[in-house]
Scaffold this motif. Structure first.
Motif, short mmCIF file in Angstrom:
data_model
loop_
_atom_site.label_atom_id
_atom_site.label_comp_id
_atom_site.label_asym_id
_atom_site.label_seq_id
_atom_site.Cartn_x
_atom_site.Cartn_y
_atom_site.Cartn_z
N ASP A 1 0.71 -1.47 0.00
CA ASP A 1 0.53 0.03 0.25
C ASP A 1 1.15 0.76 0.21
O ASP A 1 0.78 2.62 0.20
CB ASP A 1 -0.90 -0.23 1.51
N ALA A 2 2.14 1.18 -0.18
CA ALA A 2 3.13 1.80 -0.28
C ALA A 2 2.75 3.35 -1.63
O ALA A 2 2.36 2.50 -2.65
CB ALA A 2 4.77 2.17 -0.68
N PRO A 3 2.97 4.25 -1.23
CA PRO A 3 2.83 5.13 -2.72
C PRO A 3 3.53 4.77 -4.18
O PRO A 3 3.19 5.16 -5.32
CB PRO A 3 2.96 6.88 -2.57
N ILE A 4 4.85 4.03 -3.76
CA ILE A 4 5.73 3.84 -4.87
C ILE A 4 6.69 2.88 -4.12
O ILE A 4 6.93 2.85 -2.80
CB ILE A 4 7.25 5.06 -5.05
N THR A 5 7.66 2.32 -4.63
CA THR A 5 8.39 0.89 -4.51
C THR A 5 9.62 2.47 -3.79
O THR A 5 9.95 2.93 -4.06
CB THR A 5 9.20 0.36 -5.27
N GLY A 6 10.58 0.88 -2.93
CA GLY A 6 11.63 1.85 -2.40
C GLY A 6 12.88 1.62 -3.00
O GLY A 6 13.53 3.51 -3.01
N SER B 1 9.18 12.51 -2.94
CA SER B 1 9.35 11.72 -1.63
C SER B 1 8.63 11.99 -0.58
O SER B 1 8.80 11.42 0.47
CB SER B 1 10.61 12.41 -1.21
N HIS B 2 7.60 12.84 -0.53
CA HIS B 2 7.42 13.30 0.64
C HIS B 2 6.28 12.17 0.83
O HIS B 2 5.91 11.94 1.57
CB HIS B 2 6.06 14.66 0.09
N ASP B 3 5.14 11.82 0.16
CA ASP B 3 4.25 10.88 0.23
C ASP B 3 4.61 9.83 1.01
O ASP B 3 4.55 9.50 1.42
CB ASP B 3 3.79 10.67 -1.40
N TYR B 4 5.74 9.44 0.75
CA TYR B 4 6.76 8.13 0.68
C TYR B 4 7.24 8.19 2.51
O TYR B 4 6.78 7.13 2.39
CB TYR B 4 7.59 7.40 -0.42
N LEU B 5 7.96 9.18 2.35
CA LEU B 5 8.04 9.35 3.52
C LEU B 5 7.04 10.00 4.90
O LEU B 5 6.81 9.36 6.40
CB LEU B 5 9.09 10.07 4.15
N ASP B 6 5.50 9.95 4.04
CA ASP B 6 4.61 10.36 4.64
C ASP B 6 3.92 9.17 5.25
O ASP B 6 3.43 8.37 6.47
CB ASP B 6 3.49 11.05 4.47
N TYR B 7 3.70 8.33 4.35
CA TYR B 7 3.62 7.05 4.56
C TYR B 7 4.50 6.28 5.31
O TYR B 7 3.23 5.55 6.39
CB TYR B 7 3.28 6.14 3.51
N ILE C 1 15.10 13.80 6.19
CA ILE C 1 15.57 13.88 4.98
C ILE C 1 17.18 14.37 5.25
O ILE C 1 17.82 13.81 4.55
CB ILE C 1 14.65 14.81 4.00
N GLN C 2 16.53 15.19 6.00
CA GLN C 2 17.99 16.22 6.59
C GLN C 2 18.98 14.83 6.82
O GLN C 2 20.60 15.04 6.82
CB GLN C 2 18.39 16.81 7.40
N ALA C 3 18.87 13.78 7.46
CA ALA C 3 19.35 12.99 7.64
C ALA C 3 19.93 12.06 7.18
O ALA C 3 21.01 11.33 6.88
CB ALA C 3 18.53 12.05 9.49
N MET C 4 19.36 11.66 5.87
CA MET C 4 19.73 10.94 4.99
C MET C 4 20.63 12.21 4.43
O MET C 4 21.64 11.28 3.45
CB MET C 4 18.86 10.62 3.83
N MET C 5 19.98 13.35 4.16
CA MET C 5 21.17 13.66 3.06
C MET C 5 22.78 13.50 4.04
O MET C 5 23.50 13.65 3.13
CB MET C 5 20.48 15.45 3.50
#
Length: 480
Positions: free
Chosen positions: A196-201, A240-246, A282-286
């Protein structure tokens, strides 16, 4: 003279008078505080200093060469653009890193904010402090001892490297640490499928990097970005935001203790502000995606040119069982820690770092003929700390300053601001222990398997500066 022309000339005259009067008042204030200007570097293009800026960011040794000629601190005045002050003076570096008069928000937030929001990379003051406070538990040593994900990623690399053939390790290490970072941050891997995630990893990794790529240009271009097409940037940012919000919503709703070690789970246990959590993720991943992979790329690049140190590494770890490659044991390895610190000295991941003067302020040293007077720093000025040059101070690091000599760290004890491999002060790297452990683990695994590491690239190291500094030529080696 027409009224419109006269009005325009009057307006320009008043503006010029205002600017002159303001400058005169600031100069008078500077003199009262004992300030004197630093030695000047005169750019060829005098209005914005564009040629200086281009060389500073495209040629990593450039600032070091100018420092050798002009001293520890110099300024780059421009007719229109803000003043730039470059320094390797320890008191100046301490001041910039500890004083509230200097920050990053005016530089970073306008360009990065729409994608990564407010957090420890983009803001100053209370928001940055809150972000670091929330992130700190995830970087506790007890949370870094689990190397199972990195072990699997390292296994893949070691299995895929053919002996005797030329291989560029840079992209392999980049992918491995991207996957490891994604697991550390979200508790998932790119190959994991959520129905049910909006996109794959894998798709998230692509759109994340697209959004980051466009964000970099937003920072560089400033307001000029607004005249360019926005569609691809907006699509990548939204995806990106949609995937992280999920994943954030799952973490907020879940009591699953098996995911408690992920950064997103740690944040969701402390706050329910979805937007704020997303910004920190996001900033941690950056911060995490490039640093350790580029540290390892540089270490293996230089080790391939110095076989005696690789032989020492192989002898230390050739018979070391996997269970002995623990975080605690790796941090105790003098040889590996020396290699990592010498690599960071020669090729810092952040060869320069800039701040903006948030108000009229001063730097304690570098002004006047003897460079011993304070310098007045007008609000809006850029101050640049040249860590590549700082790490080439022979009085601190000894002779043969351009040579790779890990043994110099056997007796070397730099003072607080003399070595900035992981920064210092309020913005010191939260992930220092994580980077040291993971770099040491991969080096130990490589050395355990391969008795010989050979360079397949005769070119000298060259840096390529984006968000971090990476090897422009990669890391082309062969193993036996």
């Amino acid at each position: 003279m027409e009224p419109k022309t006269a009005s325009g000339l009057l307006f320009l005259t008043l503006v010029a008078f205002f600017l002159f009067r303001r400058r005169h008042q600031k100069d008078a204030s500077a003199r009262r505080q004992g300030c004197e200007p630093a030695t000047s570097y005169r750019p060829f293009e005098p209005f914005l200093g564009f040629d200086f800026q281009m060389q500073m960011y495209s040629k990593i040794p450039f600032l070091h060469k100018v420092h050798q000629r002009l001293g520890a601190t110099y300024q780059v005045p421009c007719l229109i653009g803000p003043l730039t002050i470059c320094t390797t003076d320890l008191e100046n570096i301490r001041t910039i890193n500890t004083s509230k008069d200097y920050g990053v928000e005016p530089q970073r937030l306008p360009g990065l904010g729409p994608f990564c929001g407010r957090g420890f990379i983009t803001t100053d003051g209370d928001i940055r402090k809150q972000a670091r406070k929330l992130l700190k538990p995830s970087f506790d040593l007890s949370n870094l001892r689990d190397l199972s994900t990195l072990r699997l990623e390292t296994d893949k690399i070691l299995e895929d490297i053919p002996k005797g053939d030329t291989v560029d390790l840079q992209p392999l290490l980049y992918v491995a640490f991207l996957n490891s970072a994604l697991h550390f941050v979200l508790g998932v891997s790119p190959s994991t499928q959520q129905p049910d995630a909006p996109i794959t990893g894998d798709e998230f990794v692509k759109v994340f990097h697209s959004a980051l790529f466009y964000s970099m240009f937003r920072v560089i271009l400033g307001r000029a970005w607004n005249i360019l097409p926005q569609k691809k940037y907006n699509e990548a940012r939204a995806a990106s935001h949609d995937y992280l919000d999920y994943h954030i919503n799952q973490a907020l709703a879940s009591d699953d203790k098996q995911r408690a070690r992920s950064l997103i789970q740690g944040l969701s246990a402390q706050t329910e502000d979805l937007s704020f959590i997303r910004s920190q993720v996001i900033q941690a991943m950056m911060a995490a995606q490039d640093t350790t992979s580029e540290l390892l790329t540089n270490a293996l690049f230089v080790l391939a040119r110095h076989p005696k140190y690789w032989e020492q590494l192989h002898m230390e770890f050739a018979k070391c069982p996997e269970e002995d490659l623990s975080a605690d044991n790796l941090l105790k390895s003098k040889l590996i820690m020396n290699i990592v610190h010498e690599t960071l000295r020669l090729y810092p991941i952040f060869p320069l770092l800039g701040r903006v003067a948030l108000c009229d302020t001063i730097l304690p040293a570098g002004g006047g003929v003897k460079h011993d007077r304070p310098i007045f720093v007008p609000q809006g000025s850029a101050v640049v700390m040249a860590y590549y040059a700082l790490h080439r101070n022979a009085s601190v690091f000894g002779d043969e300053i351009e040579a790779f000599k890990p043994e110099r760290w056997d007796s070397l004890k730099p003072q607080q601001w003399e070595f900035m491999g992981f920064g210092n002060g309020d913005r010191a790297c939260l992930g220092q222990q994580k980077a040291l452990i993971e770099a040491a683990y991969v080096l130990a695994r490589f050395a355990r398997k391969f008795p010989k590491l050979e360079s397949r690239d005769a070119r000298d190291w060259k840096g390529e500066l984006k968000l971090t500094c990476k090897s422009a030529h990669g890391c082309k080696i062969a193993v036996y």
